[in-house]
Design an enzyme around this catalytic site. Structure first.
Site, PDB file in Angstrom:
ATOM      1  N   LYS A 230      -9.407   2.216  -1.886  1.00  0.00           N
ATOM      2  CA  LYS A 230      -9.638   1.655  -0.545  1.00  0.00           C
ATOM      3  C   LYS A 230     -10.986   2.087   0.030  1.00  0.00           C
ATOM      4  O   LYS A 230     -11.268   3.290   0.141  1.00  0.00           O
ATOM      5  CB  LYS A 230      -8.496   2.109   0.372  1.00  0.00           C
ATOM      6  CG  LYS A 230      -8.502   1.501   1.772  1.00  0.00           C
ATOM      7  CD  LYS A 230      -7.229   1.935   2.514  1.00  0.00           C
ATOM      8  CE  LYS A 230      -7.073   1.347   3.887  1.00  0.00           C
ATOM      9  NZ  LYS A 230      -5.787   1.762   4.511  1.00  0.00           N
TER      10      LYS A 230
ATOM     11  N   ASN B 113       0.235  -1.138   5.382  1.00  0.00           N
ATOM     12  CA  ASN B 113       1.155  -0.431   6.299  1.00  0.00           C
ATOM     13  C   ASN B 113       0.487  -0.527   7.656  1.00  0.00           C
ATOM     14  O   ASN B 113      -0.492   0.190   7.931  1.00  0.00           O
ATOM     15  CB  ASN B 113       1.243   1.064   5.961  1.00  0.00           C
ATOM     16  CG  ASN B 113       2.076   1.392   4.742  1.00  0.00           C
ATOM     17  OD1 ASN B 113       3.230   1.827   4.844  1.00  0.00           O
ATOM     18  ND2 ASN B 113       1.486   1.226   3.563  1.00  0.00           N
TER      19      ASN B 113
ATOM     20  N   ASN C 242      -6.936   6.352  -1.662  1.00  0.00           N
ATOM     21  CA  ASN C 242      -5.847   5.410  -1.401  1.00  0.00           C
ATOM     22  C   ASN C 242      -6.086   4.258  -2.383  1.00  0.00           C
ATOM     23  O   ASN C 242      -7.025   3.487  -2.218  1.00  0.00           O
ATOM     24  CB  ASN C 242      -5.928   4.950   0.063  1.00  0.00           C
ATOM     25  CG  ASN C 242      -4.745   4.116   0.477  1.00  0.00           C
ATOM     26  OD1 ASN C 242      -4.048   3.562  -0.366  1.00  0.00           O
ATOM     27  ND2 ASN C 242      -4.537   3.992   1.782  1.00  0.00           N
TER      28      ASN C 242
ATOM     29  N   CYS D 216      -4.921  -2.926   2.757  1.00  0.00           N
ATOM     30  CA  CYS D 216      -4.645  -2.869   4.197  1.00  0.00           C
ATOM     31  C   CYS D 216      -5.854  -3.129   5.076  1.00  0.00           C
ATOM     32  O   CYS D 216      -6.265  -4.264   5.254  1.00  0.00           O
ATOM     33  CB  CYS D 216      -3.962  -1.554   4.558  1.00  0.00           C
ATOM     34  SG  CYS D 216      -3.210  -1.669   6.206  1.00  0.00           S
TER      35      CYS D 216
ATOM     36  N   GLU E 194       0.860  -1.194   0.000  1.00  0.00           N
ATOM     37  CA  GLU E 194       0.000   0.000   0.000  1.00  0.00           C
ATOM     38  C   GLU E 194       0.896   1.244   0.000  1.00  0.00           C
ATOM     39  O   GLU E 194       1.952   1.251   0.643  1.00  0.00           O
ATOM     40  CB  GLU E 194      -0.827  -0.019   1.308  1.00  0.00           C
ATOM     41  CG  GLU E 194      -1.637   1.237   1.569  1.00  0.00           C
ATOM     42  CD  GLU E 194      -2.235   1.266   2.998  1.00  0.00           C
ATOM     43  OE1 GLU E 194      -1.599   0.730   3.959  1.00  0.00           O
ATOM     44  OE2 GLU E 194      -3.342   1.813   3.152  1.00  0.00           O
TER      45      GLU E 194
ATOM     46  N   GLU F 223      -5.918   8.770   7.929  1.00  0.00           N
ATOM     47  CA  GLU F 223      -6.445   8.378   6.607  1.00  0.00           C
ATOM     48  C   GLU F 223      -7.795   9.024   6.325  1.00  0.00           C
ATOM     49  O   GLU F 223      -8.104   9.367   5.182  1.00  0.00           O
ATOM     50  CB  GLU F 223      -6.544   6.860   6.497  1.00  0.00           C
ATOM     51  CG  GLU F 223      -5.186   6.202   6.314  1.00  0.00           C
ATOM     52  CD  GLU F 223      -5.311   4.782   5.801  1.00  0.00           C
ATOM     53  OE1 GLU F 223      -5.858   4.576   4.720  1.00  0.00           O
ATOM     54  OE2 GLU F 223      -4.852   3.875   6.528  1.00  0.00           O
TER      55      GLU F 223
HETATM   56  N1  CDV Z   1      -2.984   1.385   6.626  1.00  0.00           N
HETATM   57  C1  CDV Z   1      -3.942   0.800   7.369  1.00  0.00           C
HETATM   58  O1  CDV Z   1      -5.078   0.631   6.931  1.00  0.00           O
HETATM   59  N2  CDV Z   1      -3.589   0.430   8.639  1.00  0.00           N
HETATM   60  C2  CDV Z   1      -4.523  -0.161   9.560  1.00  0.00           C
HETATM   61  C3  CDV Z   1      -4.138   0.137  10.986  1.00  0.00           C
HETATM   62  C4  CDV Z   1      -4.418   1.548  11.323  1.00  0.00           C
HETATM   63  C5  CDV Z   1      -4.903  -0.721  11.971  1.00  0.00           C
HETATM   64  C6  CDV Z   1      -4.582  -1.680   9.400  1.00  0.00           C
HETATM   65  O2  CDV Z   1      -5.710  -2.213   9.370  1.00  0.00           O
HETATM   66  O3  CDV Z   1      -3.556  -2.338   9.371  1.00  0.00           O
END
Ligand code: CDV
Length: 309
Positions: A123, A193, A106, A168, A46, A142
């Site tokens: 996203k 991430n 994103n 993510c 990501e 975010e």
């Molecule tokens: N980049 C993300 O979406 N990170 C989230 C953290 C904040 C929990 C994740 O679900 O990994």
């Protein structure tokens, strides 16, 4: 057998001061390794081109926009696209997208081995908050910088398979996989991430974070009889640690490869898409076994509402 030799190309940390050019050089070096391993699909993290900027609170929109791409490929990313095309390697690439009419997402793209962008995903599940939060050990903004994705969860036919994408936090939501599962997905690619510590509960450290990550990805794979390729940006970015734990998970939910470092690292596996067939035709034959007359709440209700006392 329908095999996609897939390279999960984990990236180590990217510091705030590093340029896209520096990062693309590292990505090309990873692609070289993928080529040597015989891969035809490379999955990057990501927001692969920069540090994880949503940890930084910004008020100046010009500064915010400096983290976004207005075109893909751009002058900086063109060498990556050219190298992948020369190698005949398709790609999943995550980046921050600013559209011509000023929307911020994103985003990830799916690139064919011929070098064409064949799919785009934005996203849907944005974690975090939109204003500076003094109660958190660090920020996760975010919701400030991105709008929720507006493209749903499409899948695409590519490399003789049915491929889907998410990003993510999406991996923690069963709906993500199921919507793609209902379109016959055979491989879900995702970059992430994930901070190594929960900003709202310091006791939740890297082992817990890795546990929840594996649990979510393995469940999504098993319950939809699909491969899942989950790729981290890992390591310490300007003092902020991110977990590694990049995974290749088979359609039985078993981990077939996992990263062992928090640096640039390649995992490679020949993913046989026909391994999805058994699960899709038996225990997770949706057409025979799902009971949608009982699932209405899933789309009618967002938050939980408790029964009357
Ligand atoms: N980049 C993300 O979406 N990170 C989230 C953290 C904040 C929990 C994740 O679900 O990994």
């Amino acid at each position: 057998m329908r095999e996609i030799v897939t390279a999960a190309l984990q990236m180590g940390p990217i510091q705030k001061a590093e340029t896209r050019q520096d990062v693309v050089e590292r990505m090309i070096a990873l692609l070289d390794r993928a080529k040597d391993a015989g891969a035809t699909l490379a999955v990057f993290p990501e927001l692969a081109l920069t540090t994880f900027f949503p940890r930084w609170y910004m008020e100046d929109q010009a500064e915010v926009d400096s983290w976004f791409e207005t075109e893909m490929p751009s002058a900086e990313t063109r060498p990556l696209f050219d190298r992948a095309k020369a190698y005949g390697i398709g790609m999943y690439l995550g980046y921050a997208e600013k559209t011509p009419d000023g929307h911020h997402f994103n985003t990830s793209v799916l690139v064919s081995p011929q070098g064409d962008i064949v799919g785009k995903y934005r996203k849907v599940h944005l974690p975090g908050h939109s204003e500076f939060d003094t109660d958190r050990a660090f920020q996760h903004l975010e919701k400030r910088y991105f709008e929720p994705g507006d493209l749903g969860f499409p899948v695409w036919r590519s490399q003789d398979g049915i491929l889907g994408m998410c990003i993510c936090n999406d991996r923690r939501w069963p709906e993500t996989y199921r919507v793609m599962g209902l379109q016959g997905v055979e491989m879900v690619m995702l970059g992430f991430n994930t901070p190594a510590v929960n900003s709202q509960m310091s006791a939740e450290g890297p082992e817990d974070r890795l546990f929840h990550h594996r649990l979510s990805v393995q469940a999504g794979a098993y319950q939809n009889a699909t491969w899942v390729i989950a790729v981290a940006k890992a390591g310490v970015e300007d003092g902020h640690p991110l977990i590694g734990g990049s995974l290749i998970v088979d359609p039985n939910g078993k981990i077939v490869a996992e990263s062992t470092t928090e640096d640039d690292e390649m995992l490679v596996h020949a993913c046989d898409l026909d391994l999805c067939n058994f699960g899709k035709e038996t225990i997770f034959d949706f057409a025979r076994h799902r009971r949608i007359e009982h699932y209405g709440l899933i789309t009618q209700r967002t938050g939980a509402e408790l029964p009357p006392v």
